[in-house]
Design a protein around this motif. Structure first.
Motif, PDB file in Angstrom:
ATOM      1  N   CYS A   1       0.990  -1.095  -0.099  1.00 28.83           N
ATOM      2  CA  CYS A   1      -0.038   0.212   0.516  1.00 28.83           C
ATOM      3  C   CYS A   1       1.050   1.401   0.126  1.00 28.83           C
ATOM      4  N   VAL A   2       1.931   1.222   1.001  1.00 27.17           N
ATOM      5  CA  VAL A   2       2.851   2.246   0.658  1.00 27.17           C
ATOM      6  C   VAL A   2       3.527   2.278  -0.609  1.00 27.17           C
ATOM      7  N   VAL A   3       4.407   1.366  -0.985  1.00 26.30           N
ATOM      8  CA  VAL A   3       4.664   1.488  -1.885  1.00 26.30           C
ATOM      9  C   VAL A   3       3.879   1.782  -3.046  1.00 26.30           C
ATOM     10  N   GLN A   4       2.117   1.337  -2.923  1.00 25.56           N
ATOM     11  CA  GLN A   4       1.902   2.121  -4.342  1.00 25.56           C
ATOM     12  C   GLN A   4       0.822   3.579  -4.477  1.00 25.56           C
ATOM     13  N   ALA A   5       0.977   4.007  -2.456  1.00 29.04           N
ATOM     14  CA  ALA A   5       0.779   5.334  -2.521  1.00 29.04           C
ATOM     15  C   ALA A   5       2.054   6.303  -3.258  1.00 29.04           C
ATOM     16  N   PHE A   6       3.089   6.183  -2.932  1.00 29.38           N
ATOM     17  CA  PHE A   6       4.696   6.287  -3.455  1.00 29.38           C
ATOM     18  C   PHE A   6       4.253   6.798  -5.419  1.00 29.38           C
TER      19      PHE A   6
ATOM     20  N   GLY B   1       7.152   9.220   3.474  1.00 31.01           N
ATOM     21  CA  GLY B   1       8.416   9.119   4.777  1.00 31.01           C
ATOM     22  C   GLY B   1       7.695   9.399   6.046  1.00 31.01           C
ATOM     23  N   LEU B   2       6.961  10.435   6.320  1.00 36.87           N
ATOM     24  CA  LEU B   2       6.366  10.967   7.281  1.00 36.87           C
ATOM     25  C   LEU B   2       4.929  10.353   7.519  1.00 36.87           C
ATOM     26  N   THR B   3       4.668   9.825   6.725  1.00 38.87           N
ATOM     27  CA  THR B   3       3.817   8.930   7.252  1.00 38.87           C
ATOM     28  C   THR B   3       3.622   7.245   7.221  1.00 38.87           C
ATOM     29  N   VAL B   4       4.946   6.910   7.772  1.00 35.09           N
ATOM     30  CA  VAL B   4       5.211   6.166   7.437  1.00 35.09           C
ATOM     31  C   VAL B   4       5.718   5.641   8.675  1.00 35.09           C
ATOM     32  N   ARG B   5       5.815   6.908   9.353  1.00 35.61           N
ATOM     33  CA  ARG B   5       6.620   6.666  10.858  1.00 35.61           C
ATOM     34  C   ARG B   5       5.459   6.654  11.882  1.00 35.61           C
ATOM     35  N   LEU B   6       3.820   7.125  10.933  1.00 32.00           N
ATOM     36  CA  LEU B   6       3.346   6.983  12.427  1.00 32.00           C
ATOM     37  C   LEU B   6       2.533   5.294  12.349  1.00 32.00           C
ATOM     38  N   THR B   7       2.165   4.627  13.645  1.00 33.47           N
ATOM     39  CA  THR B   7       1.463   3.398  14.525  1.00 33.47           C
ATOM     40  C   THR B   7       0.364   3.820  13.523  1.00 33.47           C
ATOM     41  N   ARG B   8      -0.484   2.476  13.587  1.00 29.75           N
ATOM     42  CA  ARG B   8      -2.178   2.171  12.982  1.00 29.75           C
ATOM     43  C   ARG B   8      -3.039   1.929  14.269  1.00 29.75           C
ATOM     44  N   CYS B   9      -4.074   2.683  13.971  1.00 33.63           N
ATOM     45  CA  CYS B   9      -4.901   1.410  14.403  1.00 33.63           C
ATOM     46  C   CYS B   9      -5.889   1.680  13.894  1.00 33.63           C
ATOM     47  N   ARG B  10      -6.665   1.987  12.900  1.00 38.55           N
ATOM     48  CA  ARG B  10      -7.081   1.121  11.554  1.00 38.55           C
ATOM     49  C   ARG B  10      -7.143   0.214  10.655  1.00 38.55           C
ATOM     50  N   ARG B  11      -7.588  -0.036   9.719  1.00 38.92           N
ATOM     51  CA  ARG B  11      -6.873  -0.902   8.878  1.00 38.92           C
ATOM     52  C   ARG B  11      -7.824  -0.601   7.677  1.00 38.92           C
TER      53      ARG B  11
END
Length: 323
Positions: free
Chosen positions: A98-103, A162-172
């Motif tokens: 998902c991160v790769v696609q967003a990039f 890069g700023l988004t990847v550092r965040l922890t997730r609580c939803r999916r």
């Protein structure tokens, strides 16, 4: 425990709400559009690269757009085609994917603007300073402009994700057809203030610089055309600039609509439709608009088809003689 760990790295895409009866027509339509995008854009790049008469800065810079359009369509359309026949509860994607696609999605969008900016510069030099055009727009300058367009977009998007990847997730749940930065940082329960500030700055810098540069460029071109009162010059300027301006306005409208709709969660279905139309329609239209507007490209395409028809006709006559 293993299943929990597996699920924590899996996200769920909402996707398009397509009824079972509409799935096949939607799949066929999207597939045909994707094939057209790839054939037209890759075909134009091959045509420009093989025809020595088209080895001019304007066409070489245009190759950046065709490559970017083929890249953008490949990021999105195959993924959407796959999800059409998958139920809403099973449209999973790994977080890393998902991160790769967003990039890639943001790189495509950003490069669309930066490429149009360097193409506007080329038109400015050609029309406002024609005597020095050959000296300014050398092959080295074309390479520099192309690297600047892709490099600037790459750096801006790398910081954004890069700023988004550092965040922890609580939803999916990704409330979109595909992954993008806004959908990703909405998965977090952390403070996203830095993300929002940079995201806003990124959008303002990208759109603001492209709008200002293109507007100033065309104002100067218009001023030159008014002062010259040369019908030949004005006609040439209109022909070469109309296609560029049309593509830019369409890109700008698409970008503004998607950015605005992201601010209204209730309009998520409208945003999905706007997103897929933007990702599908623009790459398809760009090749058509430029292919029809550029006289040299249009002539080469016509010659290719004419040669094929002549060759097939001669083969047919030869076979008739043998019989």
């Amino acid at each position: 425990m293993e299943n929990q760990s597996f699920r924590s790295n899996m996200l769920l895409l909402e996707g398009l709400k397509v009824s079972p009866a509409s799935s096949v027509p939607a799949f066929v339509l999207l597939l045909l559009i994707y094939v057209f995008i790839m054939v037209s854009n890759v075909g134009l790049v091959l045509l420009i690269s093989t025809e020595r008469s088209l080895h001019q800065p304007m066409y070489l810079l245009f190759c950046n757009m065709s490559i970017n359009d083929a890249f953008g369509a490949t990021i999105i359309i195959p993924h959407v085609l796959r999800d059409i026949f998958i139920s809403n509860s099973e449209r999973y994607i790994r977080y890393v994917d998902c991160v790769v696609q967003a990039f890639c999605v943001h790189l495509y969008g950003s490069t669309s603007h930066t490429v149009l900016m360097i193409m506007a510069f080329d038109r400015y030099v050609a029309i406002c300073n024609p005597l020095r055009y050959a000296a300014i727009m050398t092959n080295k300058m074309v390479v520099k402009l192309s690297v600047a367009a892709w490099g600037t977009a790459l750096v801006l998007v790398a910081i954004l994700l890069g700023l988004t990847v550092r965040l922890t997730r609580c939803r999916r749940v990704i409330s979109n057809l595909f992954c993008d930065n806004a959908s990703l940082f909405k998965l977090s329960c952390d403070s996203v203030f830095i993300n929002q500030v940079y995201g806003l700055g990124y959008t303002v810098a990208l759109l603001g610089s492209s709008i200002c540069s293109v507007t100033l460029t065309y104002l100067k071109i218009a001023a030159v055309c008014v002062r010259s009162k040369n019908k030949v010059l004005n006609s040439k300027a209109l022909q070469t600039c109309t296609s560029h301006l049309t593509v830019y306005v369409l890109l700008l409208l698409s970008a503004f609509i998607i950015v605005i709709l992201h601010r209204f969660p209730r309009l998520s279905d409208h945003r999905k439709v706007a997103a897929i139309v933007g990702e599908v329609a623009l790459p398809a239209l760009n090749a058509v608009i430029y292919g029809l507007q550029m006289k040299e490209v249009r002539q080469r395409v016509t010659n290719v088809f004419h040669c094929k028809q002549t060759h097939s006709l001669s083969n047919h006559k030869h076979e008739q003689r043998l019989h």
